[in-house]
Design a protein around this motif. Structure first.
Motif, PDB file in Angstrom:
ATOM      1  N   ALA A 259      81.422 -22.397 -41.997  1.00 13.92           N
ATOM      2  CA  ALA A 259      82.175 -23.659 -41.976  1.00 13.92           C
ATOM      3  C   ALA A 259      81.524 -24.662 -41.035  1.00 13.92           C
ATOM      4  CB  ALA A 259      83.619 -23.389 -41.554  1.00 13.92           C
ATOM      5  N   GLU A 260      81.054 -24.158 -39.869  1.00 15.17           N
ATOM      6  CA  GLU A 260      80.364 -25.046 -38.920  1.00 15.17           C
ATOM      7  C   GLU A 260      79.084 -25.609 -39.530  1.00 15.17           C
ATOM      8  OE1 GLU A 260      79.722 -22.644 -35.513  1.00 15.17           O
ATOM      9  OE2 GLU A 260      81.846 -22.572 -34.932  1.00 15.17           O
ATOM     10  N   ASP A 261      78.392 -24.806 -40.330  1.00 13.66           N
ATOM     11  CA  ASP A 261      77.159 -25.278 -40.981  1.00 13.66           C
ATOM     12  C   ASP A 261      77.457 -26.410 -41.961  1.00 13.66           C
ATOM     13  OD1 ASP A 261      75.722 -23.426 -39.570  1.00 13.66           O
ATOM     14  OD2 ASP A 261      75.633 -21.953 -41.197  1.00 13.66           O
ATOM     15  N   VAL A 262      78.537 -26.278 -42.733  1.00 17.55           N
ATOM     16  CA  VAL A 262      78.914 -27.329 -43.688  1.00 17.55           C
ATOM     17  C   VAL A 262      79.194 -28.640 -42.944  1.00 17.55           C
ATOM     18  CG1 VAL A 262      80.630 -28.075 -45.386  1.00 17.55           C
ATOM     19  CG2 VAL A 262      79.827 -25.698 -45.380  1.00 17.55           C
ATOM     20  N   LEU A 263      79.969 -28.545 -41.861  1.00 16.24           N
ATOM     21  CA  LEU A 263      80.305 -29.743 -41.089  1.00 16.24           C
ATOM     22  C   LEU A 263      79.074 -30.333 -40.416  1.00 16.24           C
ATOM     23  CD1 LEU A 263      83.653 -28.511 -39.466  1.00 16.24           C
ATOM     24  CD2 LEU A 263      83.402 -30.191 -41.313  1.00 16.24           C
ATOM     25  N   ALA A 264      78.163 -29.445 -39.963  1.00 14.90           N
ATOM     26  CA  ALA A 264      76.953 -29.936 -39.296  1.00 14.90           C
ATOM     27  C   ALA A 264      76.075 -30.719 -40.263  1.00 14.90           C
ATOM     28  CB  ALA A 264      76.176 -28.762 -38.702  1.00 14.90           C
ATOM     29  N   ILE A 281      87.829 -27.228 -44.645  1.00 12.33           N
ATOM     30  CA  ILE A 281      86.563 -26.501 -44.482  1.00 12.33           C
ATOM     31  C   ILE A 281      86.707 -25.381 -43.441  1.00 12.33           C
ATOM     32  CG2 ILE A 281      84.165 -26.683 -43.706  1.00 12.33           C
ATOM     33  CD1 ILE A 281      84.201 -29.556 -44.879  1.00 12.33           C
ATOM     34  N   THR A 282      87.270 -25.706 -42.287  1.00 13.75           N
ATOM     35  CA  THR A 282      87.394 -24.694 -41.216  1.00 13.75           C
ATOM     36  C   THR A 282      88.422 -23.615 -41.555  1.00 13.75           C
ATOM     37  OG1 THR A 282      89.010 -26.091 -40.071  1.00 13.75           O
ATOM     38  CG2 THR A 282      86.683 -26.304 -39.408  1.00 13.75           C
ATOM     39  N   GLY A 283      89.375 -23.946 -42.452  1.00 13.19           N
ATOM     40  CA  GLY A 283      90.392 -22.964 -42.816  1.00 13.19           C
ATOM     41  C   GLY A 283      89.995 -22.073 -43.968  1.00 13.19           C
ATOM     42  N   CYS A 284      88.828 -22.308 -44.580  1.00 14.70           N
ATOM     43  CA  CYS A 284      88.386 -21.475 -45.698  1.00 14.70           C
ATOM     44  C   CYS A 284      87.852 -20.137 -45.191  1.00 14.70           C
ATOM     45  CB  CYS A 284      87.306 -22.206 -46.499  1.00 14.70           C
ATOM     46  SG  CYS A 284      86.695 -21.235 -47.911  1.00 14.70           S
ATOM     47  N   ASP A 285      88.282 -19.039 -45.796  1.00 11.48           N
ATOM     48  CA  ASP A 285      87.817 -17.700 -45.387  1.00 11.48           C
ATOM     49  C   ASP A 285      87.037 -16.999 -46.497  1.00 11.48           C
ATOM     50  OD1 ASP A 285      89.794 -17.180 -47.190  1.00 11.48           O
ATOM     51  OD2 ASP A 285      91.039 -15.975 -45.845  1.00 11.48           O
ATOM     52  N   ASP A 286      86.584 -17.784 -47.490  1.00 12.79           N
ATOM     53  CA  ASP A 286      85.810 -17.220 -48.594  1.00 12.79           C
ATOM     54  C   ASP A 286      84.336 -17.580 -48.412  1.00 12.79           C
ATOM     55  OD1 ASP A 286      84.534 -16.602 -51.014  1.00 12.79           O
ATOM     56  OD2 ASP A 286      86.360 -16.917 -52.169  1.00 12.79           O
ATOM     57  N   GLN A 296      76.259 -28.079 -51.687  1.00  6.77           N
ATOM     58  CA  GLN A 296      76.673 -29.389 -52.174  1.00  6.77           C
ATOM     59  C   GLN A 296      76.582 -30.449 -51.075  1.00  6.77           C
ATOM     60  OE1 GLN A 296      77.043 -29.626 -55.246  1.00  6.77           O
ATOM     61  NE2 GLN A 296      77.868 -31.711 -55.545  1.00  6.77           N
ATOM     62  N   ALA A 297      76.814 -30.017 -49.800  1.00  7.05           N
ATOM     63  CA  ALA A 297      76.771 -30.964 -48.675  1.00  7.05           C
ATOM     64  C   ALA A 297      75.382 -31.565 -48.505  1.00  7.05           C
ATOM     65  CB  ALA A 297      77.202 -30.266 -47.395  1.00  7.05           C
ATOM     66  N   VAL A 298      74.352 -30.846 -48.920  1.00 11.53           N
ATOM     67  CA  VAL A 298      72.976 -31.331 -48.772  1.00 11.53           C
ATOM     68  C   VAL A 298      72.716 -32.560 -49.653  1.00 11.53           C
ATOM     69  CG1 VAL A 298      70.550 -30.714 -49.060  1.00 11.53           C
ATOM     70  CG2 VAL A 298      72.164 -29.037 -48.135  1.00 11.53           C
ATOM     71  N   VAL A 299      73.402 -32.652 -50.806  1.00 13.31           N
ATOM     72  CA  VAL A 299      73.120 -33.731 -51.767  1.00 13.31           C
ATOM     73  C   VAL A 299      74.324 -34.649 -51.976  1.00 13.31           C
ATOM     74  CG1 VAL A 299      71.393 -32.356 -52.991  1.00 13.31           C
ATOM     75  CG2 VAL A 299      73.798 -32.231 -53.683  1.00 13.31           C
ATOM     76  N   ALA A 300      75.462 -34.349 -51.377  1.00 13.85           N
ATOM     77  CA  ALA A 300      76.679 -35.124 -51.613  1.00 13.85           C
ATOM     78  C   ALA A 300      76.569 -36.531 -51.037  1.00 13.85           C
ATOM     79  CB  ALA A 300      77.876 -34.401 -51.006  1.00 13.85           C
ATOM     80  N   THR A 301      77.220 -37.479 -51.698  1.00 16.41           N
ATOM     81  CA  THR A 301      77.281 -38.865 -51.195  1.00 16.41           C
ATOM     82  C   THR A 301      78.603 -39.121 -50.509  1.00 16.41           C
ATOM     83  OG1 THR A 301      78.118 -39.612 -53.344  1.00 16.41           O
ATOM     84  CG2 THR A 301      75.728 -39.674 -52.996  1.00 16.41           C
ATOM     85  N   SER A 302      79.546 -38.154 -50.639  1.00 19.89           N
ATOM     86  CA  SER A 302      80.842 -38.250 -49.958  1.00 19.89           C
ATOM     87  C   SER A 302      81.403 -36.834 -49.814  1.00 19.89           C
ATOM     88  CB  SER A 302      81.813 -39.122 -50.750  1.00 19.89           C
ATOM     89  OG  SER A 302      82.182 -38.462 -51.949  1.00 19.89           O
ATOM     90  N   VAL A 303      82.417 -36.711 -48.969  1.00 21.91           N
ATOM     91  CA  VAL A 303      83.034 -35.398 -48.786  1.00 21.91           C
ATOM     92  C   VAL A 303      83.648 -34.895 -50.082  1.00 21.91           C
ATOM     93  CG1 VAL A 303      84.884 -34.152 -47.605  1.00 21.91           C
ATOM     94  CG2 VAL A 303      83.460 -35.731 -46.334  1.00 21.91           C
ATOM     95  N   ASP A 304      84.154 -35.836 -50.913  1.00 19.48           N
ATOM     96  CA  ASP A 304      84.748 -35.422 -52.192  1.00 19.48           C
ATOM     97  C   ASP A 304      83.736 -34.700 -53.058  1.00 19.48           C
ATOM     98  OD1 ASP A 304      87.159 -36.467 -51.457  1.00 19.48           O
ATOM     99  OD2 ASP A 304      86.821 -38.422 -52.453  1.00 19.48           O
ATOM    100  N   ASP A 305      82.446 -35.122 -52.964  1.00 15.40           N
ATOM    101  CA  ASP A 305      81.416 -34.452 -53.758  1.00 15.40           C
ATOM    102  C   ASP A 305      81.253 -32.980 -53.346  1.00 15.40           C
ATOM    103  OD1 ASP A 305      80.930 -36.761 -55.124  1.00 15.40           O
ATOM    104  OD2 ASP A 305      79.215 -37.369 -53.887  1.00 15.40           O
ATOM    105  N   VAL A 306      81.491 -32.702 -52.068  1.00 11.76           N
ATOM    106  CA  VAL A 306      81.346 -31.312 -51.577  1.00 11.76           C
ATOM    107  C   VAL A 306      82.343 -30.401 -52.289  1.00 11.76           C
ATOM    108  CG1 VAL A 306      81.606 -29.803 -49.571  1.00 11.76           C
ATOM    109  CG2 VAL A 306      80.504 -32.050 -49.318  1.00 11.76           C
ATOM    110  N   PHE A 307      83.546 -30.854 -52.448  1.00 14.33           N
ATOM    111  CA  PHE A 307      84.597 -30.000 -53.017  1.00 14.33           C
ATOM    112  C   PHE A 307      84.529 -29.907 -54.525  1.00 14.33           C
ATOM    113  CE2 PHE A 307      86.837 -31.654 -49.075  1.00 14.33           C
ATOM    114  CZ  PHE A 307      86.517 -30.518 -48.315  1.00 14.33           C
ATOM    115  N   ARG A 308      83.668 -30.690 -55.144  1.00 12.92           N
ATOM    116  CA  ARG A 308      83.591 -30.636 -56.588  1.00 12.92           C
ATOM    117  C   ARG A 308      82.970 -29.331 -57.111  1.00 12.92           C
ATOM    118  NH1 ARG A 308      81.948 -36.529 -56.485  1.00 12.92           N
ATOM    119  NH2 ARG A 308      83.895 -37.654 -56.865  1.00 12.92           N
ATOM    120  N   THR A 309      82.354 -28.540 -56.224  1.00 17.67           N
ATOM    121  CA  THR A 309      81.788 -27.252 -56.634  1.00 17.67           C
ATOM    122  C   THR A 309      82.867 -26.298 -57.118  1.00 17.67           C
ATOM    123  OG1 THR A 309      81.932 -26.380 -54.373  1.00 17.67           O
ATOM    124  CG2 THR A 309      79.864 -27.424 -55.043  1.00 17.67           C
ATOM    125  N   GLU A 310      84.141 -26.552 -56.707  1.00 17.15           N
ATOM    126  CA  GLU A 310      85.245 -25.659 -57.120  1.00 17.15           C
ATOM    127  C   GLU A 310      85.634 -25.902 -58.550  1.00 17.15           C
ATOM    128  OE1 GLU A 310      87.856 -24.747 -53.274  1.00 17.15           O
ATOM    129  OE2 GLU A 310      87.863 -26.870 -53.794  1.00 17.15           O
TER     130      GLU A 310
END
Length: 310
Positions: A259-264, A281-286, A296-310
């Motif tokens: 989770a820290e890596d995603v935020l970083a 993000i910090t509350g996810c345990d999967d 997704q965070a590497v290429v996302a243009t917004s935080v919403d793009d990160v969650f689109r992987t679901e």
């Protein structure tokens, strides 16, 4: 190293010296009934020589044929050198006590029993000066006791039969018979029998069956041996629980780092992360979901793009 099974197969004759009389009757042998039984020292070591010890040695007195010596040996496997030791024992006992010695060998498997029962002539060519011919008890000639009432009538013989048949495919039924029989006997009689069977089964799979039967059928059983067994089981369960707890802690640490890596990554890319998204993000345990978010965070243009992987 001598196993508990080895000890149980011969020590039962020390606790029940008259047991040989019933064993001989079971085997259909015409030995006279004893009038007295005396346990003798089992050390047959010569002065400054190799240590030699008979497992159990008894003097048995009879009215019709006088006294004789009974040497009881527990044999777990074939041993080419054993016959020579047995010949030494018999000769030594005859010389020391001036009484006729009889060798009884107890086995838990048929192959060992058949091997032990073969007469072994000691001599030269066709003239044996001595023939070692033990009386052998094994699964092939020791009857299975399946009636609890019969077991209660002679618990010593039933206990020996149970130990001898420890590797039998019918052992579960045999043990159930014994546990049923032991419900009806006093503690001071039951407890030694339970421990003899524990020791006799040793590392055989049947030992676990007996342990469960003792817990279920004889839940009030409090012997020191069983307390040790139960303590070992508790220690194993405690160790397993600790291992599971450590694994859970490691898993939690792994997901926290993910989770820290995603935020970083989001922070390095200058993307705004609202509190609601940060908590998600910090509350996810999967771990799998977090790895997807990280990619997704590497290429996302917004935080919403990160969650689109679901």
């Amino acid at each position: 190293m001598v196993s508990s099974s080895h000890e149980a197969m011969h020590r039962i004759f020390q606790d029940h010296p008259t047991l040989f009389s019933r064993v001989s009757e079971t085997l259909g042998l015409p030995f006279p009934s004893p009038t007295a039984v005396t346990a003798l020292p089992n050390d047959v070591t010569e002065t400054k020589a190799v240590d030699r010890r008979i497992d159990t040695l008894l003097r048995i007195d009879t009215e019709s044929h006088g006294p004789f010596l009974l040497a009881v040996e527990a044999q777990k496997k074939k041993d080419p050198e054993k016959s020579a030791s047995w010949g030494y024992y018999l000769a030594y006992l005859r010389s020391k006590y001036r009484l006729p010695p009889l060798l009884l060998v107890i086995c838990q498997d048929r192959a060992t029993a058949e091997w032990a029962a073969r007469p072994d002539p000691i001599g030269f060519c066709s003239w044996p000066s001595l023939t070692v011919r033990p009386l052998v008890v094994g699964p092939g000639n020791m009857p299975v006791i399946s009636d609890p009432a019969e077991a209660v009538d002679d618990l010593a013989l039933a206990t020996l039969s149970t130990i001898v048949h420890g590797a039998s495919p019918d052992i579960e039924g045999i043990l159930k018979t014994m546990s049923t029989a032991l419900r009806a006997v006093p503690d001071d009689v039951r407890d030694p029998v339970v421990e003899f069977i524990f020791q006799g089964l040793d590392k055989l799979p049947a030992a676990d069956i007996w342990r469960k039967l003792v817990v279920v059928d004889l839940s009030f059983y409090k012997s020191s041996f069983f307390q040790e067994v139960r303590a070992e089981a508790k220690a194993e369960a405690k160790a397993e629980a600790k291992a599971e707890a450590r694994a859970e802690v490691r898993a939690e640490a792994t997901t926290a780092r993910a989770a820290e890596d995603v935020l970083a990554v989001l922070d390095m890319r200058g993307l705004d992360v609202p509190e609601e998204a940060r908590a998600r993000i910090t509350g996810c345990d999967d771990p799998d979901v977090l790895r997807g978010w990280l990619r997704q965070a590497v290429v996302a243009t917004s935080v919403d793009d990160v969650f689109r992987t679901e």
